[in-house]
Enzyme design. Structure first.
Site, mmCIF file in Angstrom:
data_model
loop_
_atom_site.group_PDB
_atom_site.id
_atom_site.type_symbol
_atom_site.label_atom_id
_atom_site.label_comp_id
_atom_site.label_asym_id
_atom_site.label_seq_id
_atom_site.Cartn_x
_atom_site.Cartn_y
_atom_site.Cartn_z
ATOM 1 N N SER A 34 -39.208 -4.015 28.302
ATOM 2 C CA SER A 34 -38.708 -4.810 27.885
ATOM 3 C C SER A 34 -37.256 -5.188 28.143
ATOM 4 O O SER A 34 -36.240 -5.558 28.686
ATOM 5 C CB SER A 34 -38.826 -5.364 26.393
ATOM 6 O OG SER A 34 -37.918 -4.732 25.462
ATOM 7 N N ASP A 324 -30.938 -9.016 19.505
ATOM 8 C CA ASP A 324 -31.432 -8.594 18.822
ATOM 9 C C ASP A 324 -31.844 -7.398 18.219
ATOM 10 O O ASP A 324 -31.342 -6.306 18.598
ATOM 11 C CB ASP A 324 -33.240 -9.886 18.718
ATOM 12 C CG ASP A 324 -34.063 -8.886 19.933
ATOM 13 O OD1 ASP A 324 -33.446 -7.395 20.639
ATOM 14 O OD2 ASP A 324 -35.032 -9.065 20.763
ATOM 15 N N HIS A 327 -33.375 -5.221 21.483
ATOM 16 C CA HIS A 327 -32.690 -5.468 22.395
ATOM 17 C C HIS A 327 -31.417 -5.808 22.352
ATOM 18 O O HIS A 327 -30.096 -6.572 21.921
ATOM 19 C CB HIS A 327 -32.977 -6.916 23.328
ATOM 20 C CG HIS A 327 -34.443 -6.145 23.141
ATOM 21 N ND1 HIS A 327 -35.162 -6.461 22.220
ATOM 22 C CD2 HIS A 327 -35.268 -5.606 24.322
ATOM 23 C CE1 HIS A 327 -36.550 -6.192 22.859
ATOM 24 N NE2 HIS A 327 -36.893 -5.862 23.561
#
Ligand SMILES: *[C@@H]1O[C@H](CO)[C@@H](O)[C@H](O)[C@H]1NC(C)=O
Ligand SMILES: *[C@@H]1O[C@H](CO)[C@@H](O)[C@H](O)[C@H]1NC(C)=O
Length: 349
Positions: A34, A324, A327
């Site tokens: 990610s 978040d 991240h």
């Protein structure tokens, strides 16, 4: 005399142009998780997605794309720094085709790891499958550009890999299987071996300029600090120590492969120090908060828990290091990318 001087001037000028033309990176090709996924998880059956608001609210057109941030991710900034597109499209995104992918393509999948078992946790794309997609891409590119031109692009392209955090935080420290089979030191050796095999295969397929990213100070991700809530929400030192150790392992592997594989230009980029710097001294970088994330309460939310119904999301993400609980924000991603370009990729510019 004057003629001779201008001849040499012209000659040097031409030589410089030739060198510059040769040095140019025609495409950026991305593998990983990610930290660099630009939307490959959108179309697969996993619960780990981010193609909905408020993700992407500061992206071009305020569009959620599947990037795990409010805006761009580091690889987008790196692509721009190389004079290529300001964003790298996801290979599985039906909006794009080989004409777009010819200058940049991303095979990364949020939630994946070096270890096949890590990808299984949330049913995402395992690293070996990212390699299969890359092989398919090579064939499509040859069909599009012709063999000679395509092979030139594949050989001159810059390959970026960013992966590994999930092997520890989603797998080893959460699930019993790997932690009963391996000590954390042994697990690092296992993962570094997979990284070595992956890079060797990329090299055999024609890649030369490769940058592998080390781990961030993963004990300082807001989600991990939340597990440390009863201890002052400090960074989890054990996880940071593992990240540092693993980065040392990768450094050794990089030196080894640079000796063994003729013509390879393999570099390690290390996000650890710069990210720890922003976390320890957020004001220096223009941030106000480096402990909690912008989205939701900033303690737990990511993926579907980070949504527009959540009333606590901050209004200005640029004040935060983290978007978040797992991240960075676009602003922090820009700082990371800048650091990578200066410290690890300057030789390819
Ligand atoms: C991961 O799975 C693939 C596909 O089944 C397999 O080829 C590969 O050897 C596995 N990797 C490891 C390290 O077990
Ligand atoms: C709690 O904090 C103390 C002092 O900062 C530290 O020595 C200890 O390792 C921490 N415990 C955990 C579980 O992180």
């Amino acid at each position: 005399m004057a003629n001779e001087a201008s001849f040499w001037f012209l000659f040097a000028h031409l030589l410089l142009q030739i060198l510059k033309a040769n040095a140019k990176v025609p495409a950026i090709i991305v593998f990983g998780d990610s930290s660099v996924d630009s939307g490959n998880n959108n179309g697969i059956s996993t619960i780990l997605k981010s193609n909905f608001e408020p993700y992407g609210r500061d992206f071009f057109g305020n569009q959620p794309t599947g990037r795990f941030s409010n805006g761009r991710i580091p690889t987008d900034f790196i692509s721009e720094a190389f004079g290529l597109k300001p964003m790298i499209p996801a290979y599985l995104d039906p909006m794009y085709n080989i004409a777009d992918f010819a200058t940049g393509v991303c095979f990364a999948s949020a939630g994946t790891g070096y270890d096949n078992a890590t990808a299984d946790v949330l049913s995402v794309i395992p690293l070996w499958k990212e390699m299969e997609y890359y092989k398919e891409y090579q064939e499509t590119l040859r069909g599009y550009l012709g063999n000679e031109k395509a092979n030139e692009v594949l050989g001159e392209a810059l390959y970026l890999m960013s992966i590994g955090t999930n092997d520890f935080l989603e797998n080893y420290y959460i699930l019993p299987k790997r932690s009963s089979e391996y000590s954390v030191e042994e697990y690092q050796i296992f993962l570094a071996g997979i990284a070595e095999n992956f890079i060797t295969e990329l090299y055999q397929l024609g890649a030369r300029k490769i940058c592998i990213s080390g781990l961030p100070p993963m004990g300082c991700l807001p989600l991990e600090r939340t597990t440390n809530m009863f201890n002052g929400s400090d960074c989890v030192e054990e996880y940071n120590d593992v990240a540092k150790d693993f980065n040392g392992q990768l450094q050794g592997m990089v030196m080894k492969l640079n000796k063994e594989l003729p013509g390879i230009q393999l570099v390690l980029s290390n996000p650890y120090d710069i990210l720890l710097d922003t976390i320890q001294d957020p004001n220096k970088f223009g941030f106000e908060d480096a402990e909690t994330a912008c989205c939701g309460t900033g303690l737990l939310e990511m993926g579907y828990m980070c949504n527009t119904i959540n009333p606590f999301t901050c209004s200005d993400a640029s004040k935060y290091v983290f978007w978040d609980s797992f991240h960075p924000t676009e602003k922090a991603n820009g700082i990371l990318a800048d650091n990578v370009v200066k410290n690890s990729l300057a030789q390819f510019l």
